[in-house]
Design a protein around this motif. Structure first.
Motif, PDB file in Angstrom:
ATOM      1  N   TYR A  89      81.122  35.508  61.751  1.00 53.94           N
ATOM      2  CA  TYR A  89      81.260  35.247  60.328  1.00 53.94           C
ATOM      3  C   TYR A  89      80.249  34.088  59.908  1.00 53.94           C
ATOM      4  N   ASN A 125      92.990  30.350  54.228  1.00 56.39           N
ATOM      5  CA  ASN A 125      92.224  29.268  54.191  1.00 56.39           C
ATOM      6  C   ASN A 125      91.888  28.494  53.106  1.00 56.39           C
ATOM      7  N   ASP A 126      91.800  29.377  52.027  1.00 59.03           N
ATOM      8  CA  ASP A 126      91.011  28.801  50.850  1.00 59.03           C
ATOM      9  C   ASP A 126      91.613  27.453  50.434  1.00 59.03           C
ATOM     10  N   ARG A 129      90.727  24.303  52.168  1.00 60.08           N
ATOM     11  CA  ARG A 129      89.513  24.091  51.823  1.00 60.08           C
ATOM     12  C   ARG A 129      89.405  23.290  50.546  1.00 60.08           C
ATOM     13  N   GLU A 262      89.778  37.505  63.049  1.00 59.39           N
ATOM     14  CA  GLU A 262      89.562  36.095  62.666  1.00 59.39           C
ATOM     15  C   GLU A 262      90.619  35.140  62.966  1.00 59.39           C
TER      16      GLU A 262
END
Ligand code: ARG
Length: 399
Positions: A89, A125-126, A129, A262
């Protein structure tokens, strides 16, 4: 929890971020909501997205064109680090989040807001982050994530928006979740969650099916100057148009589809589809050039740092010390990464056909099997004698 009254919301026009607008105002008591839509090259009419935000009740709505910055500061850095998370990725979506965090913080300052908000859920995941980046940029800002506070199903989220008169075309349900920017396209959720489901063509959009790609190959020569791509087929291009052209060319030839399991930051495994035509080809070409100009010991040390870099970026540490230190290492390695790589693009595969660099370490006079070879073969025996000494000692000691 005391929430700031003025907030900037990262707004995409989707179901969740749209519902965030009334939620921030009516459930969390925000008095002034600024919706900020970042243009990272999603190719969407962002003026329409801006209007959606106003329809949903935002006090102000802004569109920030960050395409150029995205490719230059984020995309090219990732190419120089040959960054691939879990081996496949190229971080197209992940790289967008630290930039969105920067834009949120800049907008918060501009609009005199004490908080930033986003529509990320608690499973992805965002959120990690954004939540990790914002305090490194401005520790005084509050972060509000309505989708982690409400306990709505998808249908309830839509119903909640409709209660506030937000028309249903704004909250139209899609069969899967899409995240698109100039670096690539991600598709997840819906049918994709079924691991037995083989994708059908409707899920892909940037990359042609290899079997229906043109029957004649395309060739492209990519020039690099100190690790940054600067021209295609000898035509100088700025990073953004260069990547745009390469996306188109590689995509037409069926290059850049990824279907992978993932490892998410929050511990779960998910199935993700990516279309990363230009970025994948750039990394391939860049890696090839590095292999030509960097010595083997340096390449060997760079490889694990590339993995660490990809993991750090994936996990939201773009602004953190590890990633910054790797940046410094990578920057130093790129000083000699100047040259050209020519690739053949054909039905799903990109193959390097030629490479050259003014400071290449490839030495024809040393490697050739021809009669003009300057390699001193007579030295090899003594070299091998010493080179193999440690293993002979080991073998003798162990009988
Ligand atoms: N799984 C990918 C990542 O973590 C893609 C996330 C895309 N984001 C989204 N909101 N659809 O980078």
């Amino acid at each position: 929890m005391k929430l700031s009254k003025r907030v900037v919301l990262a707004y995409s026009g989707g179901v969740d971020t749209t519902a965030c607008i009334p939620f921030l105002r009516h459930e969390l008591g925000c008095e002034y909501v600024v919706a900020m839509a970042a243009d990272l090259g999603q190719g969407e009419e962002l003026e329409a997205v801006r209007e959606k935000a106003l329809v949903a009740g935002a006090d102000a709505a802004v569109v920030v064109d960050a395409k150029d910055r995205f490719v230059r500061e984020f995309g090219l850095a990732a190419v120089q680090a040959n960054a691939l998370y879990d081996g496949h990725y190229p971080l197209s979506s992940a790289l967008g989040r630290p930039l969105i965090a920067e834009l949120l913080v800049e907008a918060a300052h501009e609009h005199n807001c004490g908080a930033v908000a986003h529509g990320c859920t608690g499973k992805g995941n965002d959120q990690v982050r954004l939540d990790l980046a914002v305090p490194l940029l401005d520790p005084a800002l509050e972060i509000i994530a309505p989708a982690r506070i409400w306990d709505f199903s998808r249908a309830e989220t839509i119903a909640y928006s409709e209660k506030f008169g937000i028309p249903s075309h704004v909250t139209k349900e899609k069969p899967w979740a899409i995240d698109l920017n100039i670096l690539g396209r991600n598709v997840e959720a819906g049918l994709i969650e079924d691991l037995e489901w083989e994708t059908t063509e409707e899920v892909w959009s940037l990359v042609a099916a290899p079997e229906s790609a043109p029957d004649t190959p395309s060739f492209v020569t990519i020039s690099f100057d100190r690790g940054a791509p600067t021209a295609l087929d000898g035509v100088p291009l700025e990073p953004l148009p260069l990547l745009t052209r390469l996306n188109d060319l590689a995509g037409r030839n069926g290059i850049g589809r990824v279907d992978m399991i993932e490892n998410r930051v929050v511990g779960v495994k998910s199935r993700e589809l990516y279309e990363v035509p230009g970025l994948q080809v750039l990394i391939q070409a860049h890696r090839e050039l590095e292999n030509l100009v960097l010595p083997a010991d340096l390449l060997a040390q760079k490889a694990p740092l590339e993995t660490a870099y990809a993991k750090a970026v994936y996990e939201g540490h773009w602004h953190g010390p590890l990633k910054q230190a790797i940046d410094a290492f990578v920057r130093r390695t790129q000083e000699r990464v100047t040259g050209e790589v020519r690739l053949k693009l054909y039905k799903g595969s990109a193959v390097v056909v030629t490479r050259s660099a003014p400071r290449q370490l490839y030495r024809h006079d040393l490697v050739t099997y021809g009669s003009d070879c300057s390699f001193r073969q007579e030295s090899a025996e003594g070299f091998i004698d010493i080179f193999g000494l440690a293993s002979r000692i080991w073998s003798q000691a162990h009988g």
